[in-house]
Motif scaffolding. Structure first.
Motif, PDB file in Angstrom:
ATOM      1  N   ASP A 424       0.819  -1.214   0.000  1.00 16.14           N
ATOM      2  CA  ASP A 424       0.000   0.000   0.000  1.00 16.14           C
ATOM      3  C   ASP A 424       0.849   1.259   0.000  1.00 16.14           C
ATOM      4  N   GLU A 425       1.955   1.240   0.759  1.00 13.03           N
ATOM      5  CA  GLU A 425       2.779   2.436   0.895  1.00 13.03           C
ATOM      6  C   GLU A 425       3.796   2.573  -0.231  1.00 13.03           C
ATOM      7  N   GLY A 426       3.845   1.606  -1.142  1.00  8.25           N
ATOM      8  CA  GLY A 426       4.729   1.699  -2.292  1.00  8.25           C
ATOM      9  C   GLY A 426       6.171   1.337  -2.010  1.00  8.25           C
ATOM     10  N   PHE A 427       6.461   0.739  -0.842  1.00 12.92           N
ATOM     11  CA  PHE A 427       7.836   0.340  -0.551  1.00 12.92           C
ATOM     12  C   PHE A 427       8.238  -0.874  -1.388  1.00 12.92           C
ATOM     13  N   VAL A 428       7.266  -1.734  -1.679  1.00 11.90           N
ATOM     14  CA  VAL A 428       7.514  -2.938  -2.462  1.00 11.90           C
ATOM     15  C   VAL A 428       6.426  -3.038  -3.523  1.00 11.90           C
ATOM     16  N   ALA A 429       6.820  -3.354  -4.749  1.00 12.04           N
ATOM     17  CA  ALA A 429       5.835  -3.512  -5.824  1.00 12.04           C
ATOM     18  C   ALA A 429       5.113  -4.843  -5.663  1.00 12.04           C
ATOM     19  N   GLU A 430       3.800  -4.783  -5.508  1.00 16.90           N
ATOM     20  CA  GLU A 430       3.026  -6.022  -5.384  1.00 16.90           C
ATOM     21  C   GLU A 430       3.002  -6.739  -6.728  1.00 16.90           C
ATOM     22  N   PRO A 431       3.463  -7.976  -6.795  1.00 14.41           N
ATOM     23  CA  PRO A 431       3.444  -8.673  -8.077  1.00 14.41           C
ATOM     24  C   PRO A 431       2.033  -9.103  -8.452  1.00 14.41           C
ATOM     25  N   ARG A 432       1.731  -9.070  -9.722  1.00 13.51           N
ATOM     26  CA  ARG A 432       0.503  -9.675 -10.208  1.00 13.51           C
ATOM     27  C   ARG A 432       0.868 -11.075 -10.673  1.00 13.51           C
ATOM     28  N   VAL A 433       0.311 -12.066 -10.017  1.00 14.39           N
ATOM     29  CA  VAL A 433       0.674 -13.458 -10.277  1.00 14.39           C
ATOM     30  C   VAL A 433      -0.466 -14.143 -11.017  1.00 14.39           C
ATOM     31  N   GLU A 434      -0.116 -14.857 -12.060  1.00 16.73           N
ATOM     32  CA  GLU A 434      -1.126 -15.575 -12.832  1.00 16.73           C
ATOM     33  C   GLU A 434      -0.629 -16.990 -13.117  1.00 16.73           C
ATOM     34  N   ILE A 435      -1.423 -17.980 -12.708  1.00 17.89           N
ATOM     35  CA  ILE A 435      -1.131 -19.372 -13.064  1.00 17.89           C
ATOM     36  C   ILE A 435      -1.794 -19.651 -14.404  1.00 17.89           C
ATOM     37  N   ARG A 436      -1.026 -20.125 -15.349  1.00 16.08           N
ATOM     38  CA  ARG A 436      -1.575 -20.444 -16.671  1.00 16.08           C
ATOM     39  C   ARG A 436      -1.483 -21.950 -16.907  1.00 16.08           C
ATOM     40  N   TYR A 437      -2.642 -22.553 -17.156  1.00 13.43           N
ATOM     41  CA  TYR A 437      -2.708 -23.990 -17.399  1.00 13.43           C
ATOM     42  C   TYR A 437      -2.574 -24.223 -18.907  1.00 13.43           C
ATOM     43  N   VAL A 438      -1.476 -24.873 -19.279  1.00 11.90           N
ATOM     44  CA  VAL A 438      -1.108 -25.030 -20.682  1.00 11.90           C
ATOM     45  C   VAL A 438      -1.487 -26.436 -21.151  1.00 11.90           C
ATOM     46  N   PRO A 439      -2.183 -26.570 -22.298  1.00 13.42           N
ATOM     47  CA  PRO A 439      -2.573 -27.905 -22.785  1.00 13.42           C
ATOM     48  C   PRO A 439      -1.377 -28.664 -23.332  1.00 13.42           C
ATOM     49  N   TRP A 440      -1.539 -29.968 -23.477  1.00 12.72           N
ATOM     50  CA  TRP A 440      -0.505 -30.775 -24.129  1.00 12.72           C
ATOM     51  C   TRP A 440      -0.423 -30.387 -25.602  1.00 12.72           C
ATOM     52  N   THR A 441       0.765 -30.509 -26.190  1.00 18.72           N
ATOM     53  CA  THR A 441       0.907 -30.166 -27.609  1.00 18.72           C
ATOM     54  C   THR A 441       0.206 -31.187 -28.498  1.00 18.72           C
ATOM     55  N   ASP A 442       0.175 -32.441 -28.049  1.00 15.01           N
ATOM     56  CA  ASP A 442      -0.477 -33.484 -28.846  1.00 15.01           C
ATOM     57  C   ASP A 442      -0.833 -34.661 -27.940  1.00 15.01           C
ATOM     58  N   GLU A 443      -1.604 -35.581 -28.461  1.00 19.03           N
ATOM     59  CA  GLU A 443      -2.050 -36.734 -27.689  1.00 19.03           C
ATOM     60  C   GLU A 443      -0.883 -37.656 -27.335  1.00 19.03           C
ATOM     61  N   GLU A 444       0.130 -37.694 -28.187  1.00 22.35           N
ATOM     62  CA  GLU A 444       1.291 -38.549 -27.919  1.00 22.35           C
ATOM     63  C   GLU A 444       2.011 -38.119 -26.641  1.00 22.35           C
ATOM     64  N   SER A 445       2.175 -36.811 -26.454  1.00 21.33           N
ATOM     65  CA  SER A 445       2.842 -36.309 -25.245  1.00 21.33           C
ATOM     66  C   SER A 445       2.027 -36.656 -24.014  1.00 21.33           C
ATOM     67  N   ARG A 446       0.701 -36.491 -24.129  1.00 20.31           N
ATOM     68  CA  ARG A 446      -0.147 -36.796 -22.983  1.00 20.31           C
ATOM     69  C   ARG A 446      -0.088 -38.286 -22.646  1.00 20.31           C
ATOM     70  N   ASN A 447      -0.082 -39.135 -23.657  1.00 17.76           N
ATOM     71  CA  ASN A 447      -0.024 -40.580 -23.414  1.00 17.76           C
ATOM     72  C   ASN A 447       1.303 -40.983 -22.776  1.00 17.76           C
ATOM     73  N   GLU A 448       2.382 -40.301 -23.171  1.00 15.81           N
ATOM     74  CA  GLU A 448       3.678 -40.568 -22.553  1.00 15.81           C
ATOM     75  C   GLU A 448       3.630 -40.236 -21.061  1.00 15.81           C
ATOM     76  N   TYR A 449       2.961 -39.152 -20.718  1.00 17.43           N
ATOM     77  CA  TYR A 449       2.808 -38.754 -19.310  1.00 17.43           C
ATOM     78  C   TYR A 449       1.991 -39.796 -18.546  1.00 17.43           C
ATOM     79  N   VAL A 450       0.869 -40.208 -19.127  1.00 17.91           N
ATOM     80  CA  VAL A 450      -0.010 -41.173 -18.454  1.00 17.91           C
ATOM     81  C   VAL A 450       0.705 -42.507 -18.241  1.00 17.91           C
ATOM     82  N   GLY A 451       1.573 -42.882 -19.167  1.00 18.55           N
ATOM     83  CA  GLY A 451       2.251 -44.167 -19.069  1.00 18.55           C
ATOM     84  C   GLY A 451       3.495 -44.155 -18.203  1.00 18.55           C
TER      85      GLY A 451
END
Length: 637
Positions: A424-451
């Motif tokens: 509030d007093e401006g001593f430290v800049a409050e970060p704006r944080v955003e979590i971004r959920y990114v999809p798999w590039t293809d089904e093959e990558s996802r299947n590799e993860y599942v296996g």
């Protein structure tokens, strides 16, 4: 009298009874703002029954609804809107929880004396909780002073809560360490029963040499830190009133001015002679530590986790105090100079062949930087170094093994400032944080993860190639900002480095090359770096304004705070994006990492990334083509 469109045949008493049921749901939930599903669940009725009933209550003026995202709608009592600019307290004495709406800065400062801020919506709602350790560590000379603050800040008296506070205060003053007139250490209990049934039951011959009286025992000098830890874990923090050495005198002056809250940190430390400064990165804990060094005026040992931090501390001390180079020494694998102010790495100070040098010197102050490391076995040995003044520094004294209480036992109680007030007093800049959920590039990558399973599975999700495109997209949208891209896996770091055509710094990077790249980043000739875990702490990058976390260390709250801290400086707009693979356990890890920051007042948003649209722009306001999620929908182990 009817209220705003009262239904035919419905009396005021019926309206009041209906509103009472809403307040009943609020009371059961323990908070004033609820979703439709939460209200239905609290009242044990279906959503289909609840929705029209709430709509009727809103038409009658009893409740107000707000759409906080695509879904859900939230509801709260209408009278709250009549006092929008006032502080409002909801106290739950049995749960020892305090909810405050729009607290003044003074109120937040008072609450921080005996309670912890555990959650905030970043706008006006603050949730505080009181644990036994908060009362044990409250900075008061007597329980009446503590209760006086509690009564001043809360809207009314709560006898049961005050009784619990008094009990905890008494519990924290049952054992004392003091120095006998013959020079050895004595543990004294308030009663014979406590000494016999607590201390002598919990401690063995390694800790206690012999009884002195029914309430006193002779303590083995090398076991004092362990005695404090064991009794703390048993629920009895020990008051340390030993006549410890102050060290040889050291004259110096600080050549810069402290901020008001830094003066408060220094004063609170000098009153207790031990403690851990807890504040967001960029709040000036190092500067406050130099202020304490000036006040103590004794020879000082500073312990840090890395050689980079050794050099940074030395540079800061020489730049901002009247000490000269002959008075400041470094002690690590490369140099071994013991001077009136000596900066050493934890590992070196903890080695048996070096410890005698530190044990034999009478330090007036020992500073433990990045104090969250201390409970680790390799660092704990250094905590046995005894001095009159023990100071820890940390932005996030949390540990995934839940040993953070041991930090306060070995070093001292937490000393901090409400992060929101610094934002509030401006001593430290409050970060704006955003979590971004990114999809798999293809089904093959996802299947590799599942296996896969275990570490391999985590690495596959962390290294999802789609994160490269998303990182490039974020950097393109913020071309003027100096950016750090964090990774936990070397292969991913190399891939990002090649794709973005920027350097990658890891533990394998030679120190001279690492420092050259850091300097280029500082002076602006290099605007983006990919960094491994070596960037989590101990690297001075004061003007990084954008952080992209491409992969993280499980759900480590400390790592999340450290990485966000690379953007939390006094000026500029701070941005942090955390990338997590959609549908992988990495989603949970990302939420867990950011939960600690959210509790400190940092606003954390969540978005699901869709396929990039060439014509879409998300700008600095973050309003892109992504679906909002709320923390209400998340589950954290």
């Amino acid at each position: 009298m009817s209220r705003g469109g009262q239904r035919a045949g419905v009396t005021d008493d019926q309206d009041d009874a209906s509103l009472d049921r809403f307040h009943e749901a609020v009371e059961r939930a323990g908070r004033p703002v609820l979703t439709t599903d939460e209200i239905a669940r609290r009242l044990d009725q279906s959503r289909d029954e609840t929705e029209p009933w709430l709509a009727d209550l809103e038409r009658e003026g009893g409740v107000v609804s707000r759409d906080v995202s695509q879904d859900p709608t939230v509801w709260y009592p209408a009278e709250w809107t009549e006092y929008a600019d006032r502080e409002r307290f909801v106290v739950f004495p049995n749960r020892r929880q305090i909810v405050v709406d729009r607290p003044a800065q003074f109120t937040r400062a008072q609450l921080s004396q005996f309670a912890r801020l555990v959650d905030t919506n970043g706008d006006r709602g603050y949730v505080y909780e009181m644990a036994d350790s908060d009362i044990w560590q409250a900075p008061y000379d007597d329980v009446e002073g503590l209760l006086g603050t509690v009564r001043d800040v809360l809207p009314q008296r709560y006898p049961d809560l005050e009784e619990w506070i008094a009990e905890q205060w008494k519990r924290a003053h049952q054992f004392t360490l003091r120095t006998h007139e013959d020079g050895y250490t004595v543990l004294e209990a308030a009663t014979e029963n406590l000494m016999g049934n607590v201390a002598r039951q919990k401690l063995d011959d390694h800790h206690l040499r012999a009884p002195i009286s029914d309430t006193e025992s002779w303590v083995a000098e090398e076991a004092t830190a362990e005695v404090k830890r064991i009794l703390y874990e048993a629920g009895y923090p020990v008051q340390d009133e030993r006549d410890l050495e102050s060290g040889d005198p050291l004259e110096l002056s600080l050549t810069l001015d402290l901020r008001e809250y830094q003066h408060d940190w220094v004063q609170r430390f000098m009153e207790s002679k031990s403690g851990v400064l807890v504040g967001p990165p960029g709040s000036g804990k190092t500067v406050a530590a130099m202020g304490i060094l000036e006040r103590v005026g004794g020879e000082t040992l500073i312990l840090v986790p890395s050689r980079e931090l050794v050099r940074q501390w030395r540079d800061e001390i020489l730049a901002h105090t009247t000490l000269d180079e002959s008075q400041v020494g470094e002690y690590h694998g490369g140099k071994k100079d013991v001077r009136p102010v000596t900066i050493a790495t934890y590992q070196t100070a903890g080695m048996d062949r070096h410890r005698h040098l530190f044990d034999s010197r009478e330090w007036g102050l020992i500073v433990y930087d990045e104090v969250q490391h201390v409970p680790s076995d390799v660092y704990r040995r250094s905590a046995n170094l005894q001095t009159r003044h023990r100071l820890g520094l940390s932005a996030s004294p949390v540990r995934e093994d839940d040993l953070q209480e041991e930090i306060f036992t070995l070093i001292g109680p937490p000393i901090g400032t409400d992060w929101d007030s610094l934002f509030d007093e401006g001593f430290v800049a409050e970060p704006r944080v955003e979590i971004r959920y990114v999809p798999w590039t293809d089904e093959e990558s996802r299947n590799e993860y599942v296996g896969s399973e275990g570490h391999e599975r985590r690495q596959i999700a962390a290294s999802n190639p789609a994160k490269i495109d998303e990182t490039r997209r974020i950097l393109t949208r913020h071309p003027e900002q100096k950016a750090l891209v964090f990774v936990d896996y070397l292969d991913q770091g190399r891939d990002l480095s090649a794709a973005l055509d920027v350097p990658f710094i890891s533990g394998d990077t030679p120190h001279h090359e690492r420092e050259r790249l850091f300097q280029q980043f500082r002076d602006g000739s290099l605007r983006t770096l990919v960094v491994s875990r070596v960037g989590d702490e101990g690297i001075d990058l004061p003007d990084a304004s954008l952080a992209v976390v491409a992969s993280g260390l499980g759900g480590s709250r400390r790592q999340g705070t450290q990485r966000a801290g690379r953007t939390m400086r006094p000026a500029g707009r701070a941005l942090m994006y955390v990338l997590a693979t959609q549908g992988a356990r990495e989603e949970e890890f990302a939420r867990r990492q950011m939960r600690y920051l959210a509790g400190k007042g940092v606003q954390v948003q969540e978005r699901t990334v869709e396929e990039p649209d060439e014509d879409s722009e998300d700008g600095e306001d973050g309003e892109d083509d992504a679906d909002d999620r709320t923390d209400d929908d998340s589950h954290v182990d």
